[in-house]
Design a protein around this motif. Structure first.
Motif, PDB file in Angstrom:
ATOM      1  N   SER A 184     -48.915 -29.275 -25.968  1.00  0.00           N
ATOM      2  CA  SER A 184     -50.327 -29.382 -26.341  1.00  0.00           C
ATOM      3  C   SER A 184     -50.646 -30.783 -26.857  1.00  0.00           C
ATOM      4  N   VAL A 185     -51.899 -31.172 -26.627  1.00  0.00           N
ATOM      5  CA  VAL A 185     -52.430 -32.455 -27.099  1.00  0.00           C
ATOM      6  C   VAL A 185     -53.770 -32.178 -27.755  1.00  0.00           C
ATOM      7  N   SER A 186     -53.973 -32.661 -28.985  1.00  0.00           N
ATOM      8  CA  SER A 186     -55.208 -32.406 -29.726  1.00  0.00           C
ATOM      9  C   SER A 186     -55.916 -33.716 -30.056  1.00  0.00           C
ATOM     10  N   LEU A 187     -57.244 -33.693 -29.920  1.00  0.00           N
ATOM     11  CA  LEU A 187     -58.083 -34.835 -30.259  1.00  0.00           C
ATOM     12  C   LEU A 187     -59.301 -34.342 -31.030  1.00  0.00           C
ATOM     13  N   LEU A 188     -59.972 -35.255 -31.724  1.00  0.00           N
ATOM     14  CA  LEU A 188     -61.195 -34.936 -32.453  1.00  0.00           C
ATOM     15  C   LEU A 188     -62.383 -35.560 -31.728  1.00  0.00           C
ATOM     16  N   GLY A 234     -53.808 -27.450 -23.644  1.00  0.00           N
ATOM     17  CA  GLY A 234     -52.526 -26.756 -23.609  1.00  0.00           C
ATOM     18  C   GLY A 234     -52.050 -26.572 -22.184  1.00  0.00           C
ATOM     19  N   PHE A 235     -50.749 -26.758 -21.967  1.00  0.00           N
ATOM     20  CA  PHE A 235     -50.194 -26.630 -20.606  1.00  0.00           C
ATOM     21  C   PHE A 235     -48.754 -26.128 -20.718  1.00  0.00           C
ATOM     22  N   VAL A 246     -46.342 -34.503 -23.033  1.00  0.00           N
ATOM     23  CA  VAL A 246     -47.186 -34.657 -24.231  1.00  0.00           C
ATOM     24  C   VAL A 246     -47.529 -36.130 -24.438  1.00  0.00           C
ATOM     25  N   ALA A 247     -46.546 -37.005 -24.284  1.00  0.00           N
ATOM     26  CA  ALA A 247     -46.807 -38.436 -24.435  1.00  0.00           C
ATOM     27  C   ALA A 247     -47.787 -38.928 -23.369  1.00  0.00           C
ATOM     28  N   LYS A 248     -47.607 -38.459 -22.152  1.00  0.00           N
ATOM     29  CA  LYS A 248     -48.480 -38.886 -21.052  1.00  0.00           C
ATOM     30  C   LYS A 248     -49.915 -38.434 -21.270  1.00  0.00           C
ATOM     31  N   TYR A 249     -50.102 -37.137 -21.586  1.00  0.00           N
ATOM     32  CA  TYR A 249     -51.453 -36.609 -21.717  1.00  0.00           C
ATOM     33  C   TYR A 249     -52.129 -37.043 -23.013  1.00  0.00           C
ATOM     34  N   SER A 250     -51.363 -37.408 -24.004  1.00  0.00           N
ATOM     35  CA  SER A 250     -51.977 -37.969 -25.219  1.00  0.00           C
ATOM     36  C   SER A 250     -52.711 -39.263 -24.879  1.00  0.00           C
ATOM     37  N   GLU A 251     -52.064 -40.091 -24.084  1.00  0.00           N
ATOM     38  CA  GLU A 251     -52.690 -41.354 -23.677  1.00  0.00           C
ATOM     39  C   GLU A 251     -53.804 -41.125 -22.663  1.00  0.00           C
ATOM     40  N   ASP A 252     -53.535 -40.293 -21.657  1.00  0.00           N
ATOM     41  CA  ASP A 252     -54.533 -40.071 -20.605  1.00  0.00           C
ATOM     42  C   ASP A 252     -55.793 -39.400 -21.157  1.00  0.00           C
TER      43      ASP A 252
END
Length: 272
Positions: A184-188, A234-235, A246-252
């Motif tokens: 999972s990747v979370s953003l505000l 979430g994936f 997680v690292a990839k989608y955090s940046e993308d």
């Protein structure tokens, strides 16, 4: 005449000692035979046990240790039996060994607990070398399982030594036992941002990725915060791909939302 009497006396004494000497010699020879044959039997037993353990796929570390313990125990019993055969009192010897063993056990309680934990880990295999685990507040990939400790390699390539007693007495999460894990990747984002568009943009990142499982499908959820909305992508993927994805989608995720005008972490709404 006196000399003749002395010779007869000495001969009589020797004649009386001869059966005793023959008895001791026979006991000694018998003890040597028992020692020789017994030693061969113990070695044969340990070799047979080794073959059985190999066929049962018992860990090499545990197999070697158990064979050593069994071999030493059987050889100690053999030596004590041989000593008693030649007339050596073994009761006090066994008592001294028992007392020494108790004293050593009391002094090494922590080490013995770690050793027992190592035996349980190698025997029941809750994890193996190469698995990713979390236990005792530590996470990493298992690089080796020793008799007293387990060695982990974390994501920072730091070596972590975890006592086996801790692992055997606490909850162990083995991520490698599952065929898939949730990343999972979370953003505000701001309350004024378009939520449906954000969902479509984030799901679009995963649609063509062969490392992301299609079933269950990726999802996007929203969680209201006092001043922002937390959006989470979430994936599902294979355990070994979680960290890299997680690292990839955090940046993308940051790039695609910023490109569409989303002000990440910024809000026009005052916090309550």
């Amino acid at each position: 005449m006196i000399m003749e009497n002395q010779v007869h006396s000495i001969w009589a004494q020797l004649s009386g000692l001869l059966p005793v000497l023959l008895g001791y010699v026979s006991q000694f020879v018998l003890a040597l035979i028992v020692l020789f044959v017994g030693w061969k039997v113990v070695n044969a037993v340990t070799r047979a046990m080794g073959r059985m353990m190999t066929a049962s796929h018992i860990e090499p570390t545990l197999r070697g240790f158990l064979l050593s313990v069994v071999g030493l125990f059987l050889k100690a019993l053999l030596l004590i039996s041989v000593a008693s055969m030649v007339g050596i009192a073994t009761t006090s010897f066994v008592a001294v060994l028992g007392a020494a063993g108790l004293a050593v056990g009391m002094a090494l309680q922590g080490s013995l607990a770690n050793f027992a934990g190592g035996v349980l880990i190698l025997l029941f295999r809750p994890f193996k070398v190469g698995d990713s685990i979390t236990a005792g507040g530590s996470s990493g990939t298992v690089t080796s399982i020793e008799m007293f400790r387990t060695v982990l390699l974390d994501t920072n390539h730091e070596i972590i030594y975890v006592p086996n007693g801790t692992l055997s007495n606490n909850i162990v999460i083995n991520s490698s036992e599952s065929d898939r894990l949730l990343g999972s990747v979370s953003l505000l984002i701001d309350y004024n941002d378009d939520l449906d568009k954000a969902r479509a943009l984030l799901l679009g990142l995963t649609e063509q990725d062969p490392l992301v499982l299609k079933d269950p499908a990726a999802s996007v959820s929203f969680l209201p915060k006092p001043a922002n909305i937390q959006v989470t992508l979430g994936f599902w993927c294979a355990p070994g791909d979680v960290s890299s994805l997680v690292a990839k989608y955090s940046e993308d995720s940051i790039k695609v939302l910023q490109r569409e005008g989303y002000r990440l972490g910024v809000t026009a709404r005052p916090a309550a």
